[in-house]
Write an enzyme that holds these catalytic residues in place. Structure first.
Site, PDB file in Angstrom:
ATOM      1  N   ARG A 234       0.865  -1.176   0.000  1.00 50.02           N
ATOM      2  CA  ARG A 234       0.000   0.000   0.000  1.00 50.02           C
ATOM      3  C   ARG A 234       0.903   1.228   0.000  1.00 50.02           C
ATOM      4  O   ARG A 234       1.916   1.264   0.711  1.00 50.02           O
ATOM      5  CB  ARG A 234      -0.919   0.037   1.226  1.00 50.02           C
ATOM      6  CG  ARG A 234      -2.118  -0.904   1.152  1.00 50.02           C
ATOM      7  CD  ARG A 234      -3.133  -0.512   0.067  1.00 50.02           C
ATOM      8  NE  ARG A 234      -4.260  -1.431   0.035  1.00 50.02           N
ATOM      9  CZ  ARG A 234      -4.352  -2.504  -0.743  1.00 50.02           C
ATOM     10  NH1 ARG A 234      -3.367  -2.819  -1.573  1.00 50.02           N
ATOM     11  NH2 ARG A 234      -5.433  -3.272  -0.714  1.00 50.02           N
ATOM     12  N   GLU A 263      -2.277   7.677  -4.818  1.00 52.00           N
ATOM     13  CA  GLU A 263      -2.614   7.056  -6.115  1.00 52.00           C
ATOM     14  C   GLU A 263      -4.087   7.165  -6.477  1.00 52.00           C
ATOM     15  O   GLU A 263      -4.460   7.032  -7.644  1.00 52.00           O
ATOM     16  CB  GLU A 263      -2.214   5.575  -6.115  1.00 52.00           C
ATOM     17  CG  GLU A 263      -3.098   4.703  -5.224  1.00 52.00           C
ATOM     18  CD  GLU A 263      -2.698   3.228  -5.250  1.00 52.00           C
ATOM     19  OE1 GLU A 263      -1.497   2.943  -5.171  1.00 52.00           O
ATOM     20  OE2 GLU A 263      -3.593   2.372  -5.340  1.00 52.00           O
ATOM     21  N   HIS A 295      -0.508  -0.038  -9.565  1.00 55.62           N
ATOM     22  CA  HIS A 295      -1.255  -0.995  -8.740  1.00 55.62           C
ATOM     23  C   HIS A 295      -1.735  -2.169  -9.604  1.00 55.62           C
ATOM     24  O   HIS A 295      -2.918  -2.505  -9.614  1.00 55.62           O
ATOM     25  CB  HIS A 295      -2.436  -0.302  -8.048  1.00 55.62           C
ATOM     26  CG  HIS A 295      -2.807  -0.956  -6.746  1.00 55.62           C
ATOM     27  ND1 HIS A 295      -3.066  -0.264  -5.606  1.00 55.62           N
ATOM     28  CD2 HIS A 295      -2.953  -2.262  -6.420  1.00 55.62           C
ATOM     29  CE1 HIS A 295      -3.373  -1.096  -4.625  1.00 55.62           C
ATOM     30  NE2 HIS A 295      -3.311  -2.333  -5.098  1.00 55.62           N
TER      31      HIS A 295
HETATM   32  P1  NAI Z   1      -1.520 -11.315   4.996  1.00 54.04           P
HETATM   33  O1  NAI Z   1      -2.546 -10.848   5.958  1.00 54.04           O
HETATM   34  O2  NAI Z   1      -1.468 -12.748   4.613  1.00 54.04           O
HETATM   35  O3  NAI Z   1      -0.054 -10.919   5.552  1.00 54.04           O
HETATM   36  C1  NAI Z   1       0.246  -9.679   6.116  1.00 54.04           C
HETATM   37  C2  NAI Z   1       1.326  -9.889   7.158  1.00 54.04           C
HETATM   38  O4  NAI Z   1       1.701  -8.593   7.661  1.00 54.04           O
HETATM   39  C3  NAI Z   1       0.875 -10.738   8.351  1.00 54.04           C
HETATM   40  O5  NAI Z   1       1.797 -11.788   8.598  1.00 54.04           O
HETATM   41  C4  NAI Z   1       0.824  -9.751   9.503  1.00 54.04           C
HETATM   42  O6  NAI Z   1       1.163 -10.328  10.758  1.00 54.04           O
HETATM   43  C5  NAI Z   1       1.887  -8.741   9.059  1.00 54.04           C
HETATM   44  N1  NAI Z   1       1.762  -7.470   9.767  1.00 54.04           N
HETATM   45  C6  NAI Z   1       0.631  -6.882  10.244  1.00 54.04           C
HETATM   46  N2  NAI Z   1       0.942  -5.741  10.876  1.00 54.04           N
HETATM   47  C7  NAI Z   1       2.285  -5.616  10.811  1.00 54.04           C
HETATM   48  C8  NAI Z   1       3.201  -4.663  11.315  1.00 54.04           C
HETATM   49  N3  NAI Z   1       2.791  -3.613  12.032  1.00 54.04           N
HETATM   50  N4  NAI Z   1       4.521  -4.847  11.054  1.00 54.04           N
HETATM   51  C9  NAI Z   1       4.939  -5.929  10.359  1.00 54.04           C
HETATM   52  N5  NAI Z   1       4.128  -6.876   9.870  1.00 54.04           N
HETATM   53  C10 NAI Z   1       2.810  -6.722  10.096  1.00 54.04           C
HETATM   54  O7  NAI Z   1      -1.676 -10.375   3.713  1.00 54.04           O
HETATM   55  P2  NAI Z   1      -1.169 -10.667   2.240  1.00 54.04           P
HETATM   56  O8  NAI Z   1      -2.233 -11.412   1.490  1.00 54.04           O
HETATM   57  O9  NAI Z   1       0.189 -11.219   2.268  1.00 54.04           O
HETATM   58  O10 NAI Z   1      -1.157  -9.190   1.637  1.00 54.04           O
HETATM   59  C11 NAI Z   1      -0.231  -8.218   2.127  1.00 54.04           C
HETATM   60  C12 NAI Z   1      -0.624  -6.860   1.593  1.00 54.04           C
HETATM   61  O11 NAI Z   1      -0.425  -6.824   0.172  1.00 54.04           O
HETATM   62  C13 NAI Z   1      -2.118  -6.499   1.750  1.00 54.04           C
HETATM   63  O12 NAI Z   1      -2.367  -5.943   3.034  1.00 54.04           O
HETATM   64  C14 NAI Z   1      -2.346  -5.501   0.655  1.00 54.04           C
HETATM   65  O13 NAI Z   1      -2.142  -4.209   1.193  1.00 54.04           O
HETATM   66  C15 NAI Z   1      -1.241  -5.799  -0.353  1.00 54.04           C
HETATM   67  N6  NAI Z   1      -1.758  -6.238  -1.655  1.00 54.04           N
HETATM   68  C16 NAI Z   1      -1.393  -5.552  -2.781  1.00 54.04           C
HETATM   69  C17 NAI Z   1      -1.848  -5.926  -4.031  1.00 54.04           C
HETATM   70  C18 NAI Z   1      -1.437  -5.228  -5.291  1.00 54.04           C
HETATM   71  O14 NAI Z   1      -2.055  -5.434  -6.356  1.00 54.04           O
HETATM   72  N7  NAI Z   1      -0.397  -4.396  -5.280  1.00 54.04           N
HETATM   73  C19 NAI Z   1      -2.784  -7.062  -4.168  1.00 54.04           C
HETATM   74  C20 NAI Z   1      -3.051  -7.772  -2.927  1.00 54.04           C
HETATM   75  C21 NAI Z   1      -2.568  -7.346  -1.718  1.00 54.04           C
END
Ligand code: NAI
Length: 328
Positions: A234, A263, A295
């Site tokens: 993000r 964005e 994105h």
């Molecule tokens: P997920 O929920 O599986 O993993 C996120 C991880 O971040 C978790 O292990 C969580 O414990 C950790 N986390 C939470 N707060 C934290 C903090 N303060 N410091 C460090 N780590 C922390 O999510 P996933 O599926 O891996 O997605 C990650 C991110 O990718 C999403 O939140 C979304 O913002 C982004 N995304 C971007 C896309 C794109 O097209 N560019 C598409 C899909 C997701």
């Protein structure tokens, strides 16, 4: 069921039509984003389907509620653009927690390779039959240390990809996951160690109050000189102004950005005929060592199909049972 689908793009339609028709969910597609000005378009619908740059604040939530709209089906995993507190008792918020972690992780690696091997420069040169190699020297990823912030679904896939390249991984997560630490090529670390020791840093955590500007001036200054920053998560995880200054001072060697703090008014649209008002983005894009994609990390056929199927399933779960495992 009638669902108003906001910020619709041509690539959304085939999969949503396929899964919607099968389940008796009737989507009406609006090109406009969902925000205070457009919420009224949802009148007479049972629900709305929204994406990452729709603005679902308290005003929009109240407008939807007054029109008897009860479902907000997000076709993405992140929900930082929704006032979830205000929505309590008004909207059932559904999301797609995972649709293809491979799509995003592979895009992160594509950006990294493009940057490190100067593919973006070489591509333009060879189009002009300029086959000079001057200025295209890259470096091996093999043996380099990559810091991965957030080791959830996407972070883990990215770690696996990096291991395939022979890289070493420092992982930081708010909830460190012991099973990924093999004591050798992958180690859990504190954030400060990750910042100080990584040649490349890739962000895979959600945007929350805690992670807002996690890469700010102070944390960027702790990084190794010449660090490469990858953000496919993000935009507001990175303070864009601080990043620009760090690039100018040569602290940051390159940036690979699929997301950008401001964005929402720019990405997903053709702005080529307009004056770019955002000076920070314009300056970043002008840098030879910055790659920006709009994105698009999620944008694979597999991910689009999974998103549509899961979104429709979420809606019909609520319709048929009143429950949904993907409710926030
Ligand atoms: P997920 O929920 O599986 O993993 C996120 C991880 O971040 C978790 O292990 C969580 O414990 C950790 N986390 C939470 N707060 C934290 C903090 N303060 N410091 C460090 N780590 C922390 O999510 P996933 O599926 O891996 O997605 C990650 C991110 O990718 C999403 O939140 C979304 O913002 C982004 N995304 C971007 C896309 C794109 O097209 N560019 C598409 C899909 C997701």
């Amino acid at each position: 069921m009638k669902i108003a689908f906001f910020d619709a793009k041509p690539y959304d339609l085939p999969a949503f039509e396929k899964y919607g028709k099968k389940a008796g969910v009737d989507f009406k597609y609006f090109e406009t984003k969902l925000n205070r000005d457009t919420a009224k378009l949802a009148n007479n619908f049972d629900g709305v389907c929204a994406f990452v740059n729709d603005e679902i604040d308290s005003y929009v939530i109240d407008s939807l509620y007054e029109m008897d709209v009860r479902i907000l089906a997000l076709r993405c995993s992140g929900f930082n653009n929704v006032d979830t507190e205000h929505a309590k008792g008004k909207l059932r918020i559904l999301r797609v927690p995972a649709y293809s972690p491979y799509a995003v992780a592979e895009h992160a690696m594509a950006l990294l390779l493009t940057s490190v091997r100067r593919i973006h420069k070489a591509y333009i040169r060879s189009k002009d039959f300029n086959f000079s190699l001057n200025g295209l020297t890259g470096f091996d990823l093999y043996g380099k240390t990559v810091g991965v912030i957030g080791t959830g679904r996407i972070g883990r896939v990215f770690i696996d990809i990096c291991l395939g390249f022979g890289m070493r991984v420092l992982a930081y997560d708010k909830y460190p996951q012991k099973d990924i630490d093999n004591g050798d090529t992958v180690r859990n670390a504190e954030l400060v160690e990750l910042l100080e020791c990584s040649d490349i840093i890739s962000l895979h955590c959600p945007l929350t109050d805690e992670t807002y500007h996690i890469m700010d001036e102070a944390n960027l200054s702790k990084c190794k000189d010449g660090v490469i920053i990858i953000n496919t998560s993000r935009g507001a995880l990175v303070d864009a102004e601080a990043l620009l200054l760090a690039i100018k001072s040569r602290k940051v060697g390159a940036a690979c950005l699929d997301v950008y703090e401001e964005e929402s008014e720019l990405f997903f649209k053709d702005n080529s005929g307009h004056i770019m008002e955002d000076d920070i983005l314009a300056r970043l894009i002008s840098m030879p060592n910055v790659i920006v994609t709009s994105h698009q990390a999620f944008l694979t056929e597999e991910a689009l199909s999974n998103i549509a199927e899961a979104t429709v399933n979420n809606i019909i779960d609520i319709r048929n049972t009143g429950m949904c495992k993907n409710e926030i």
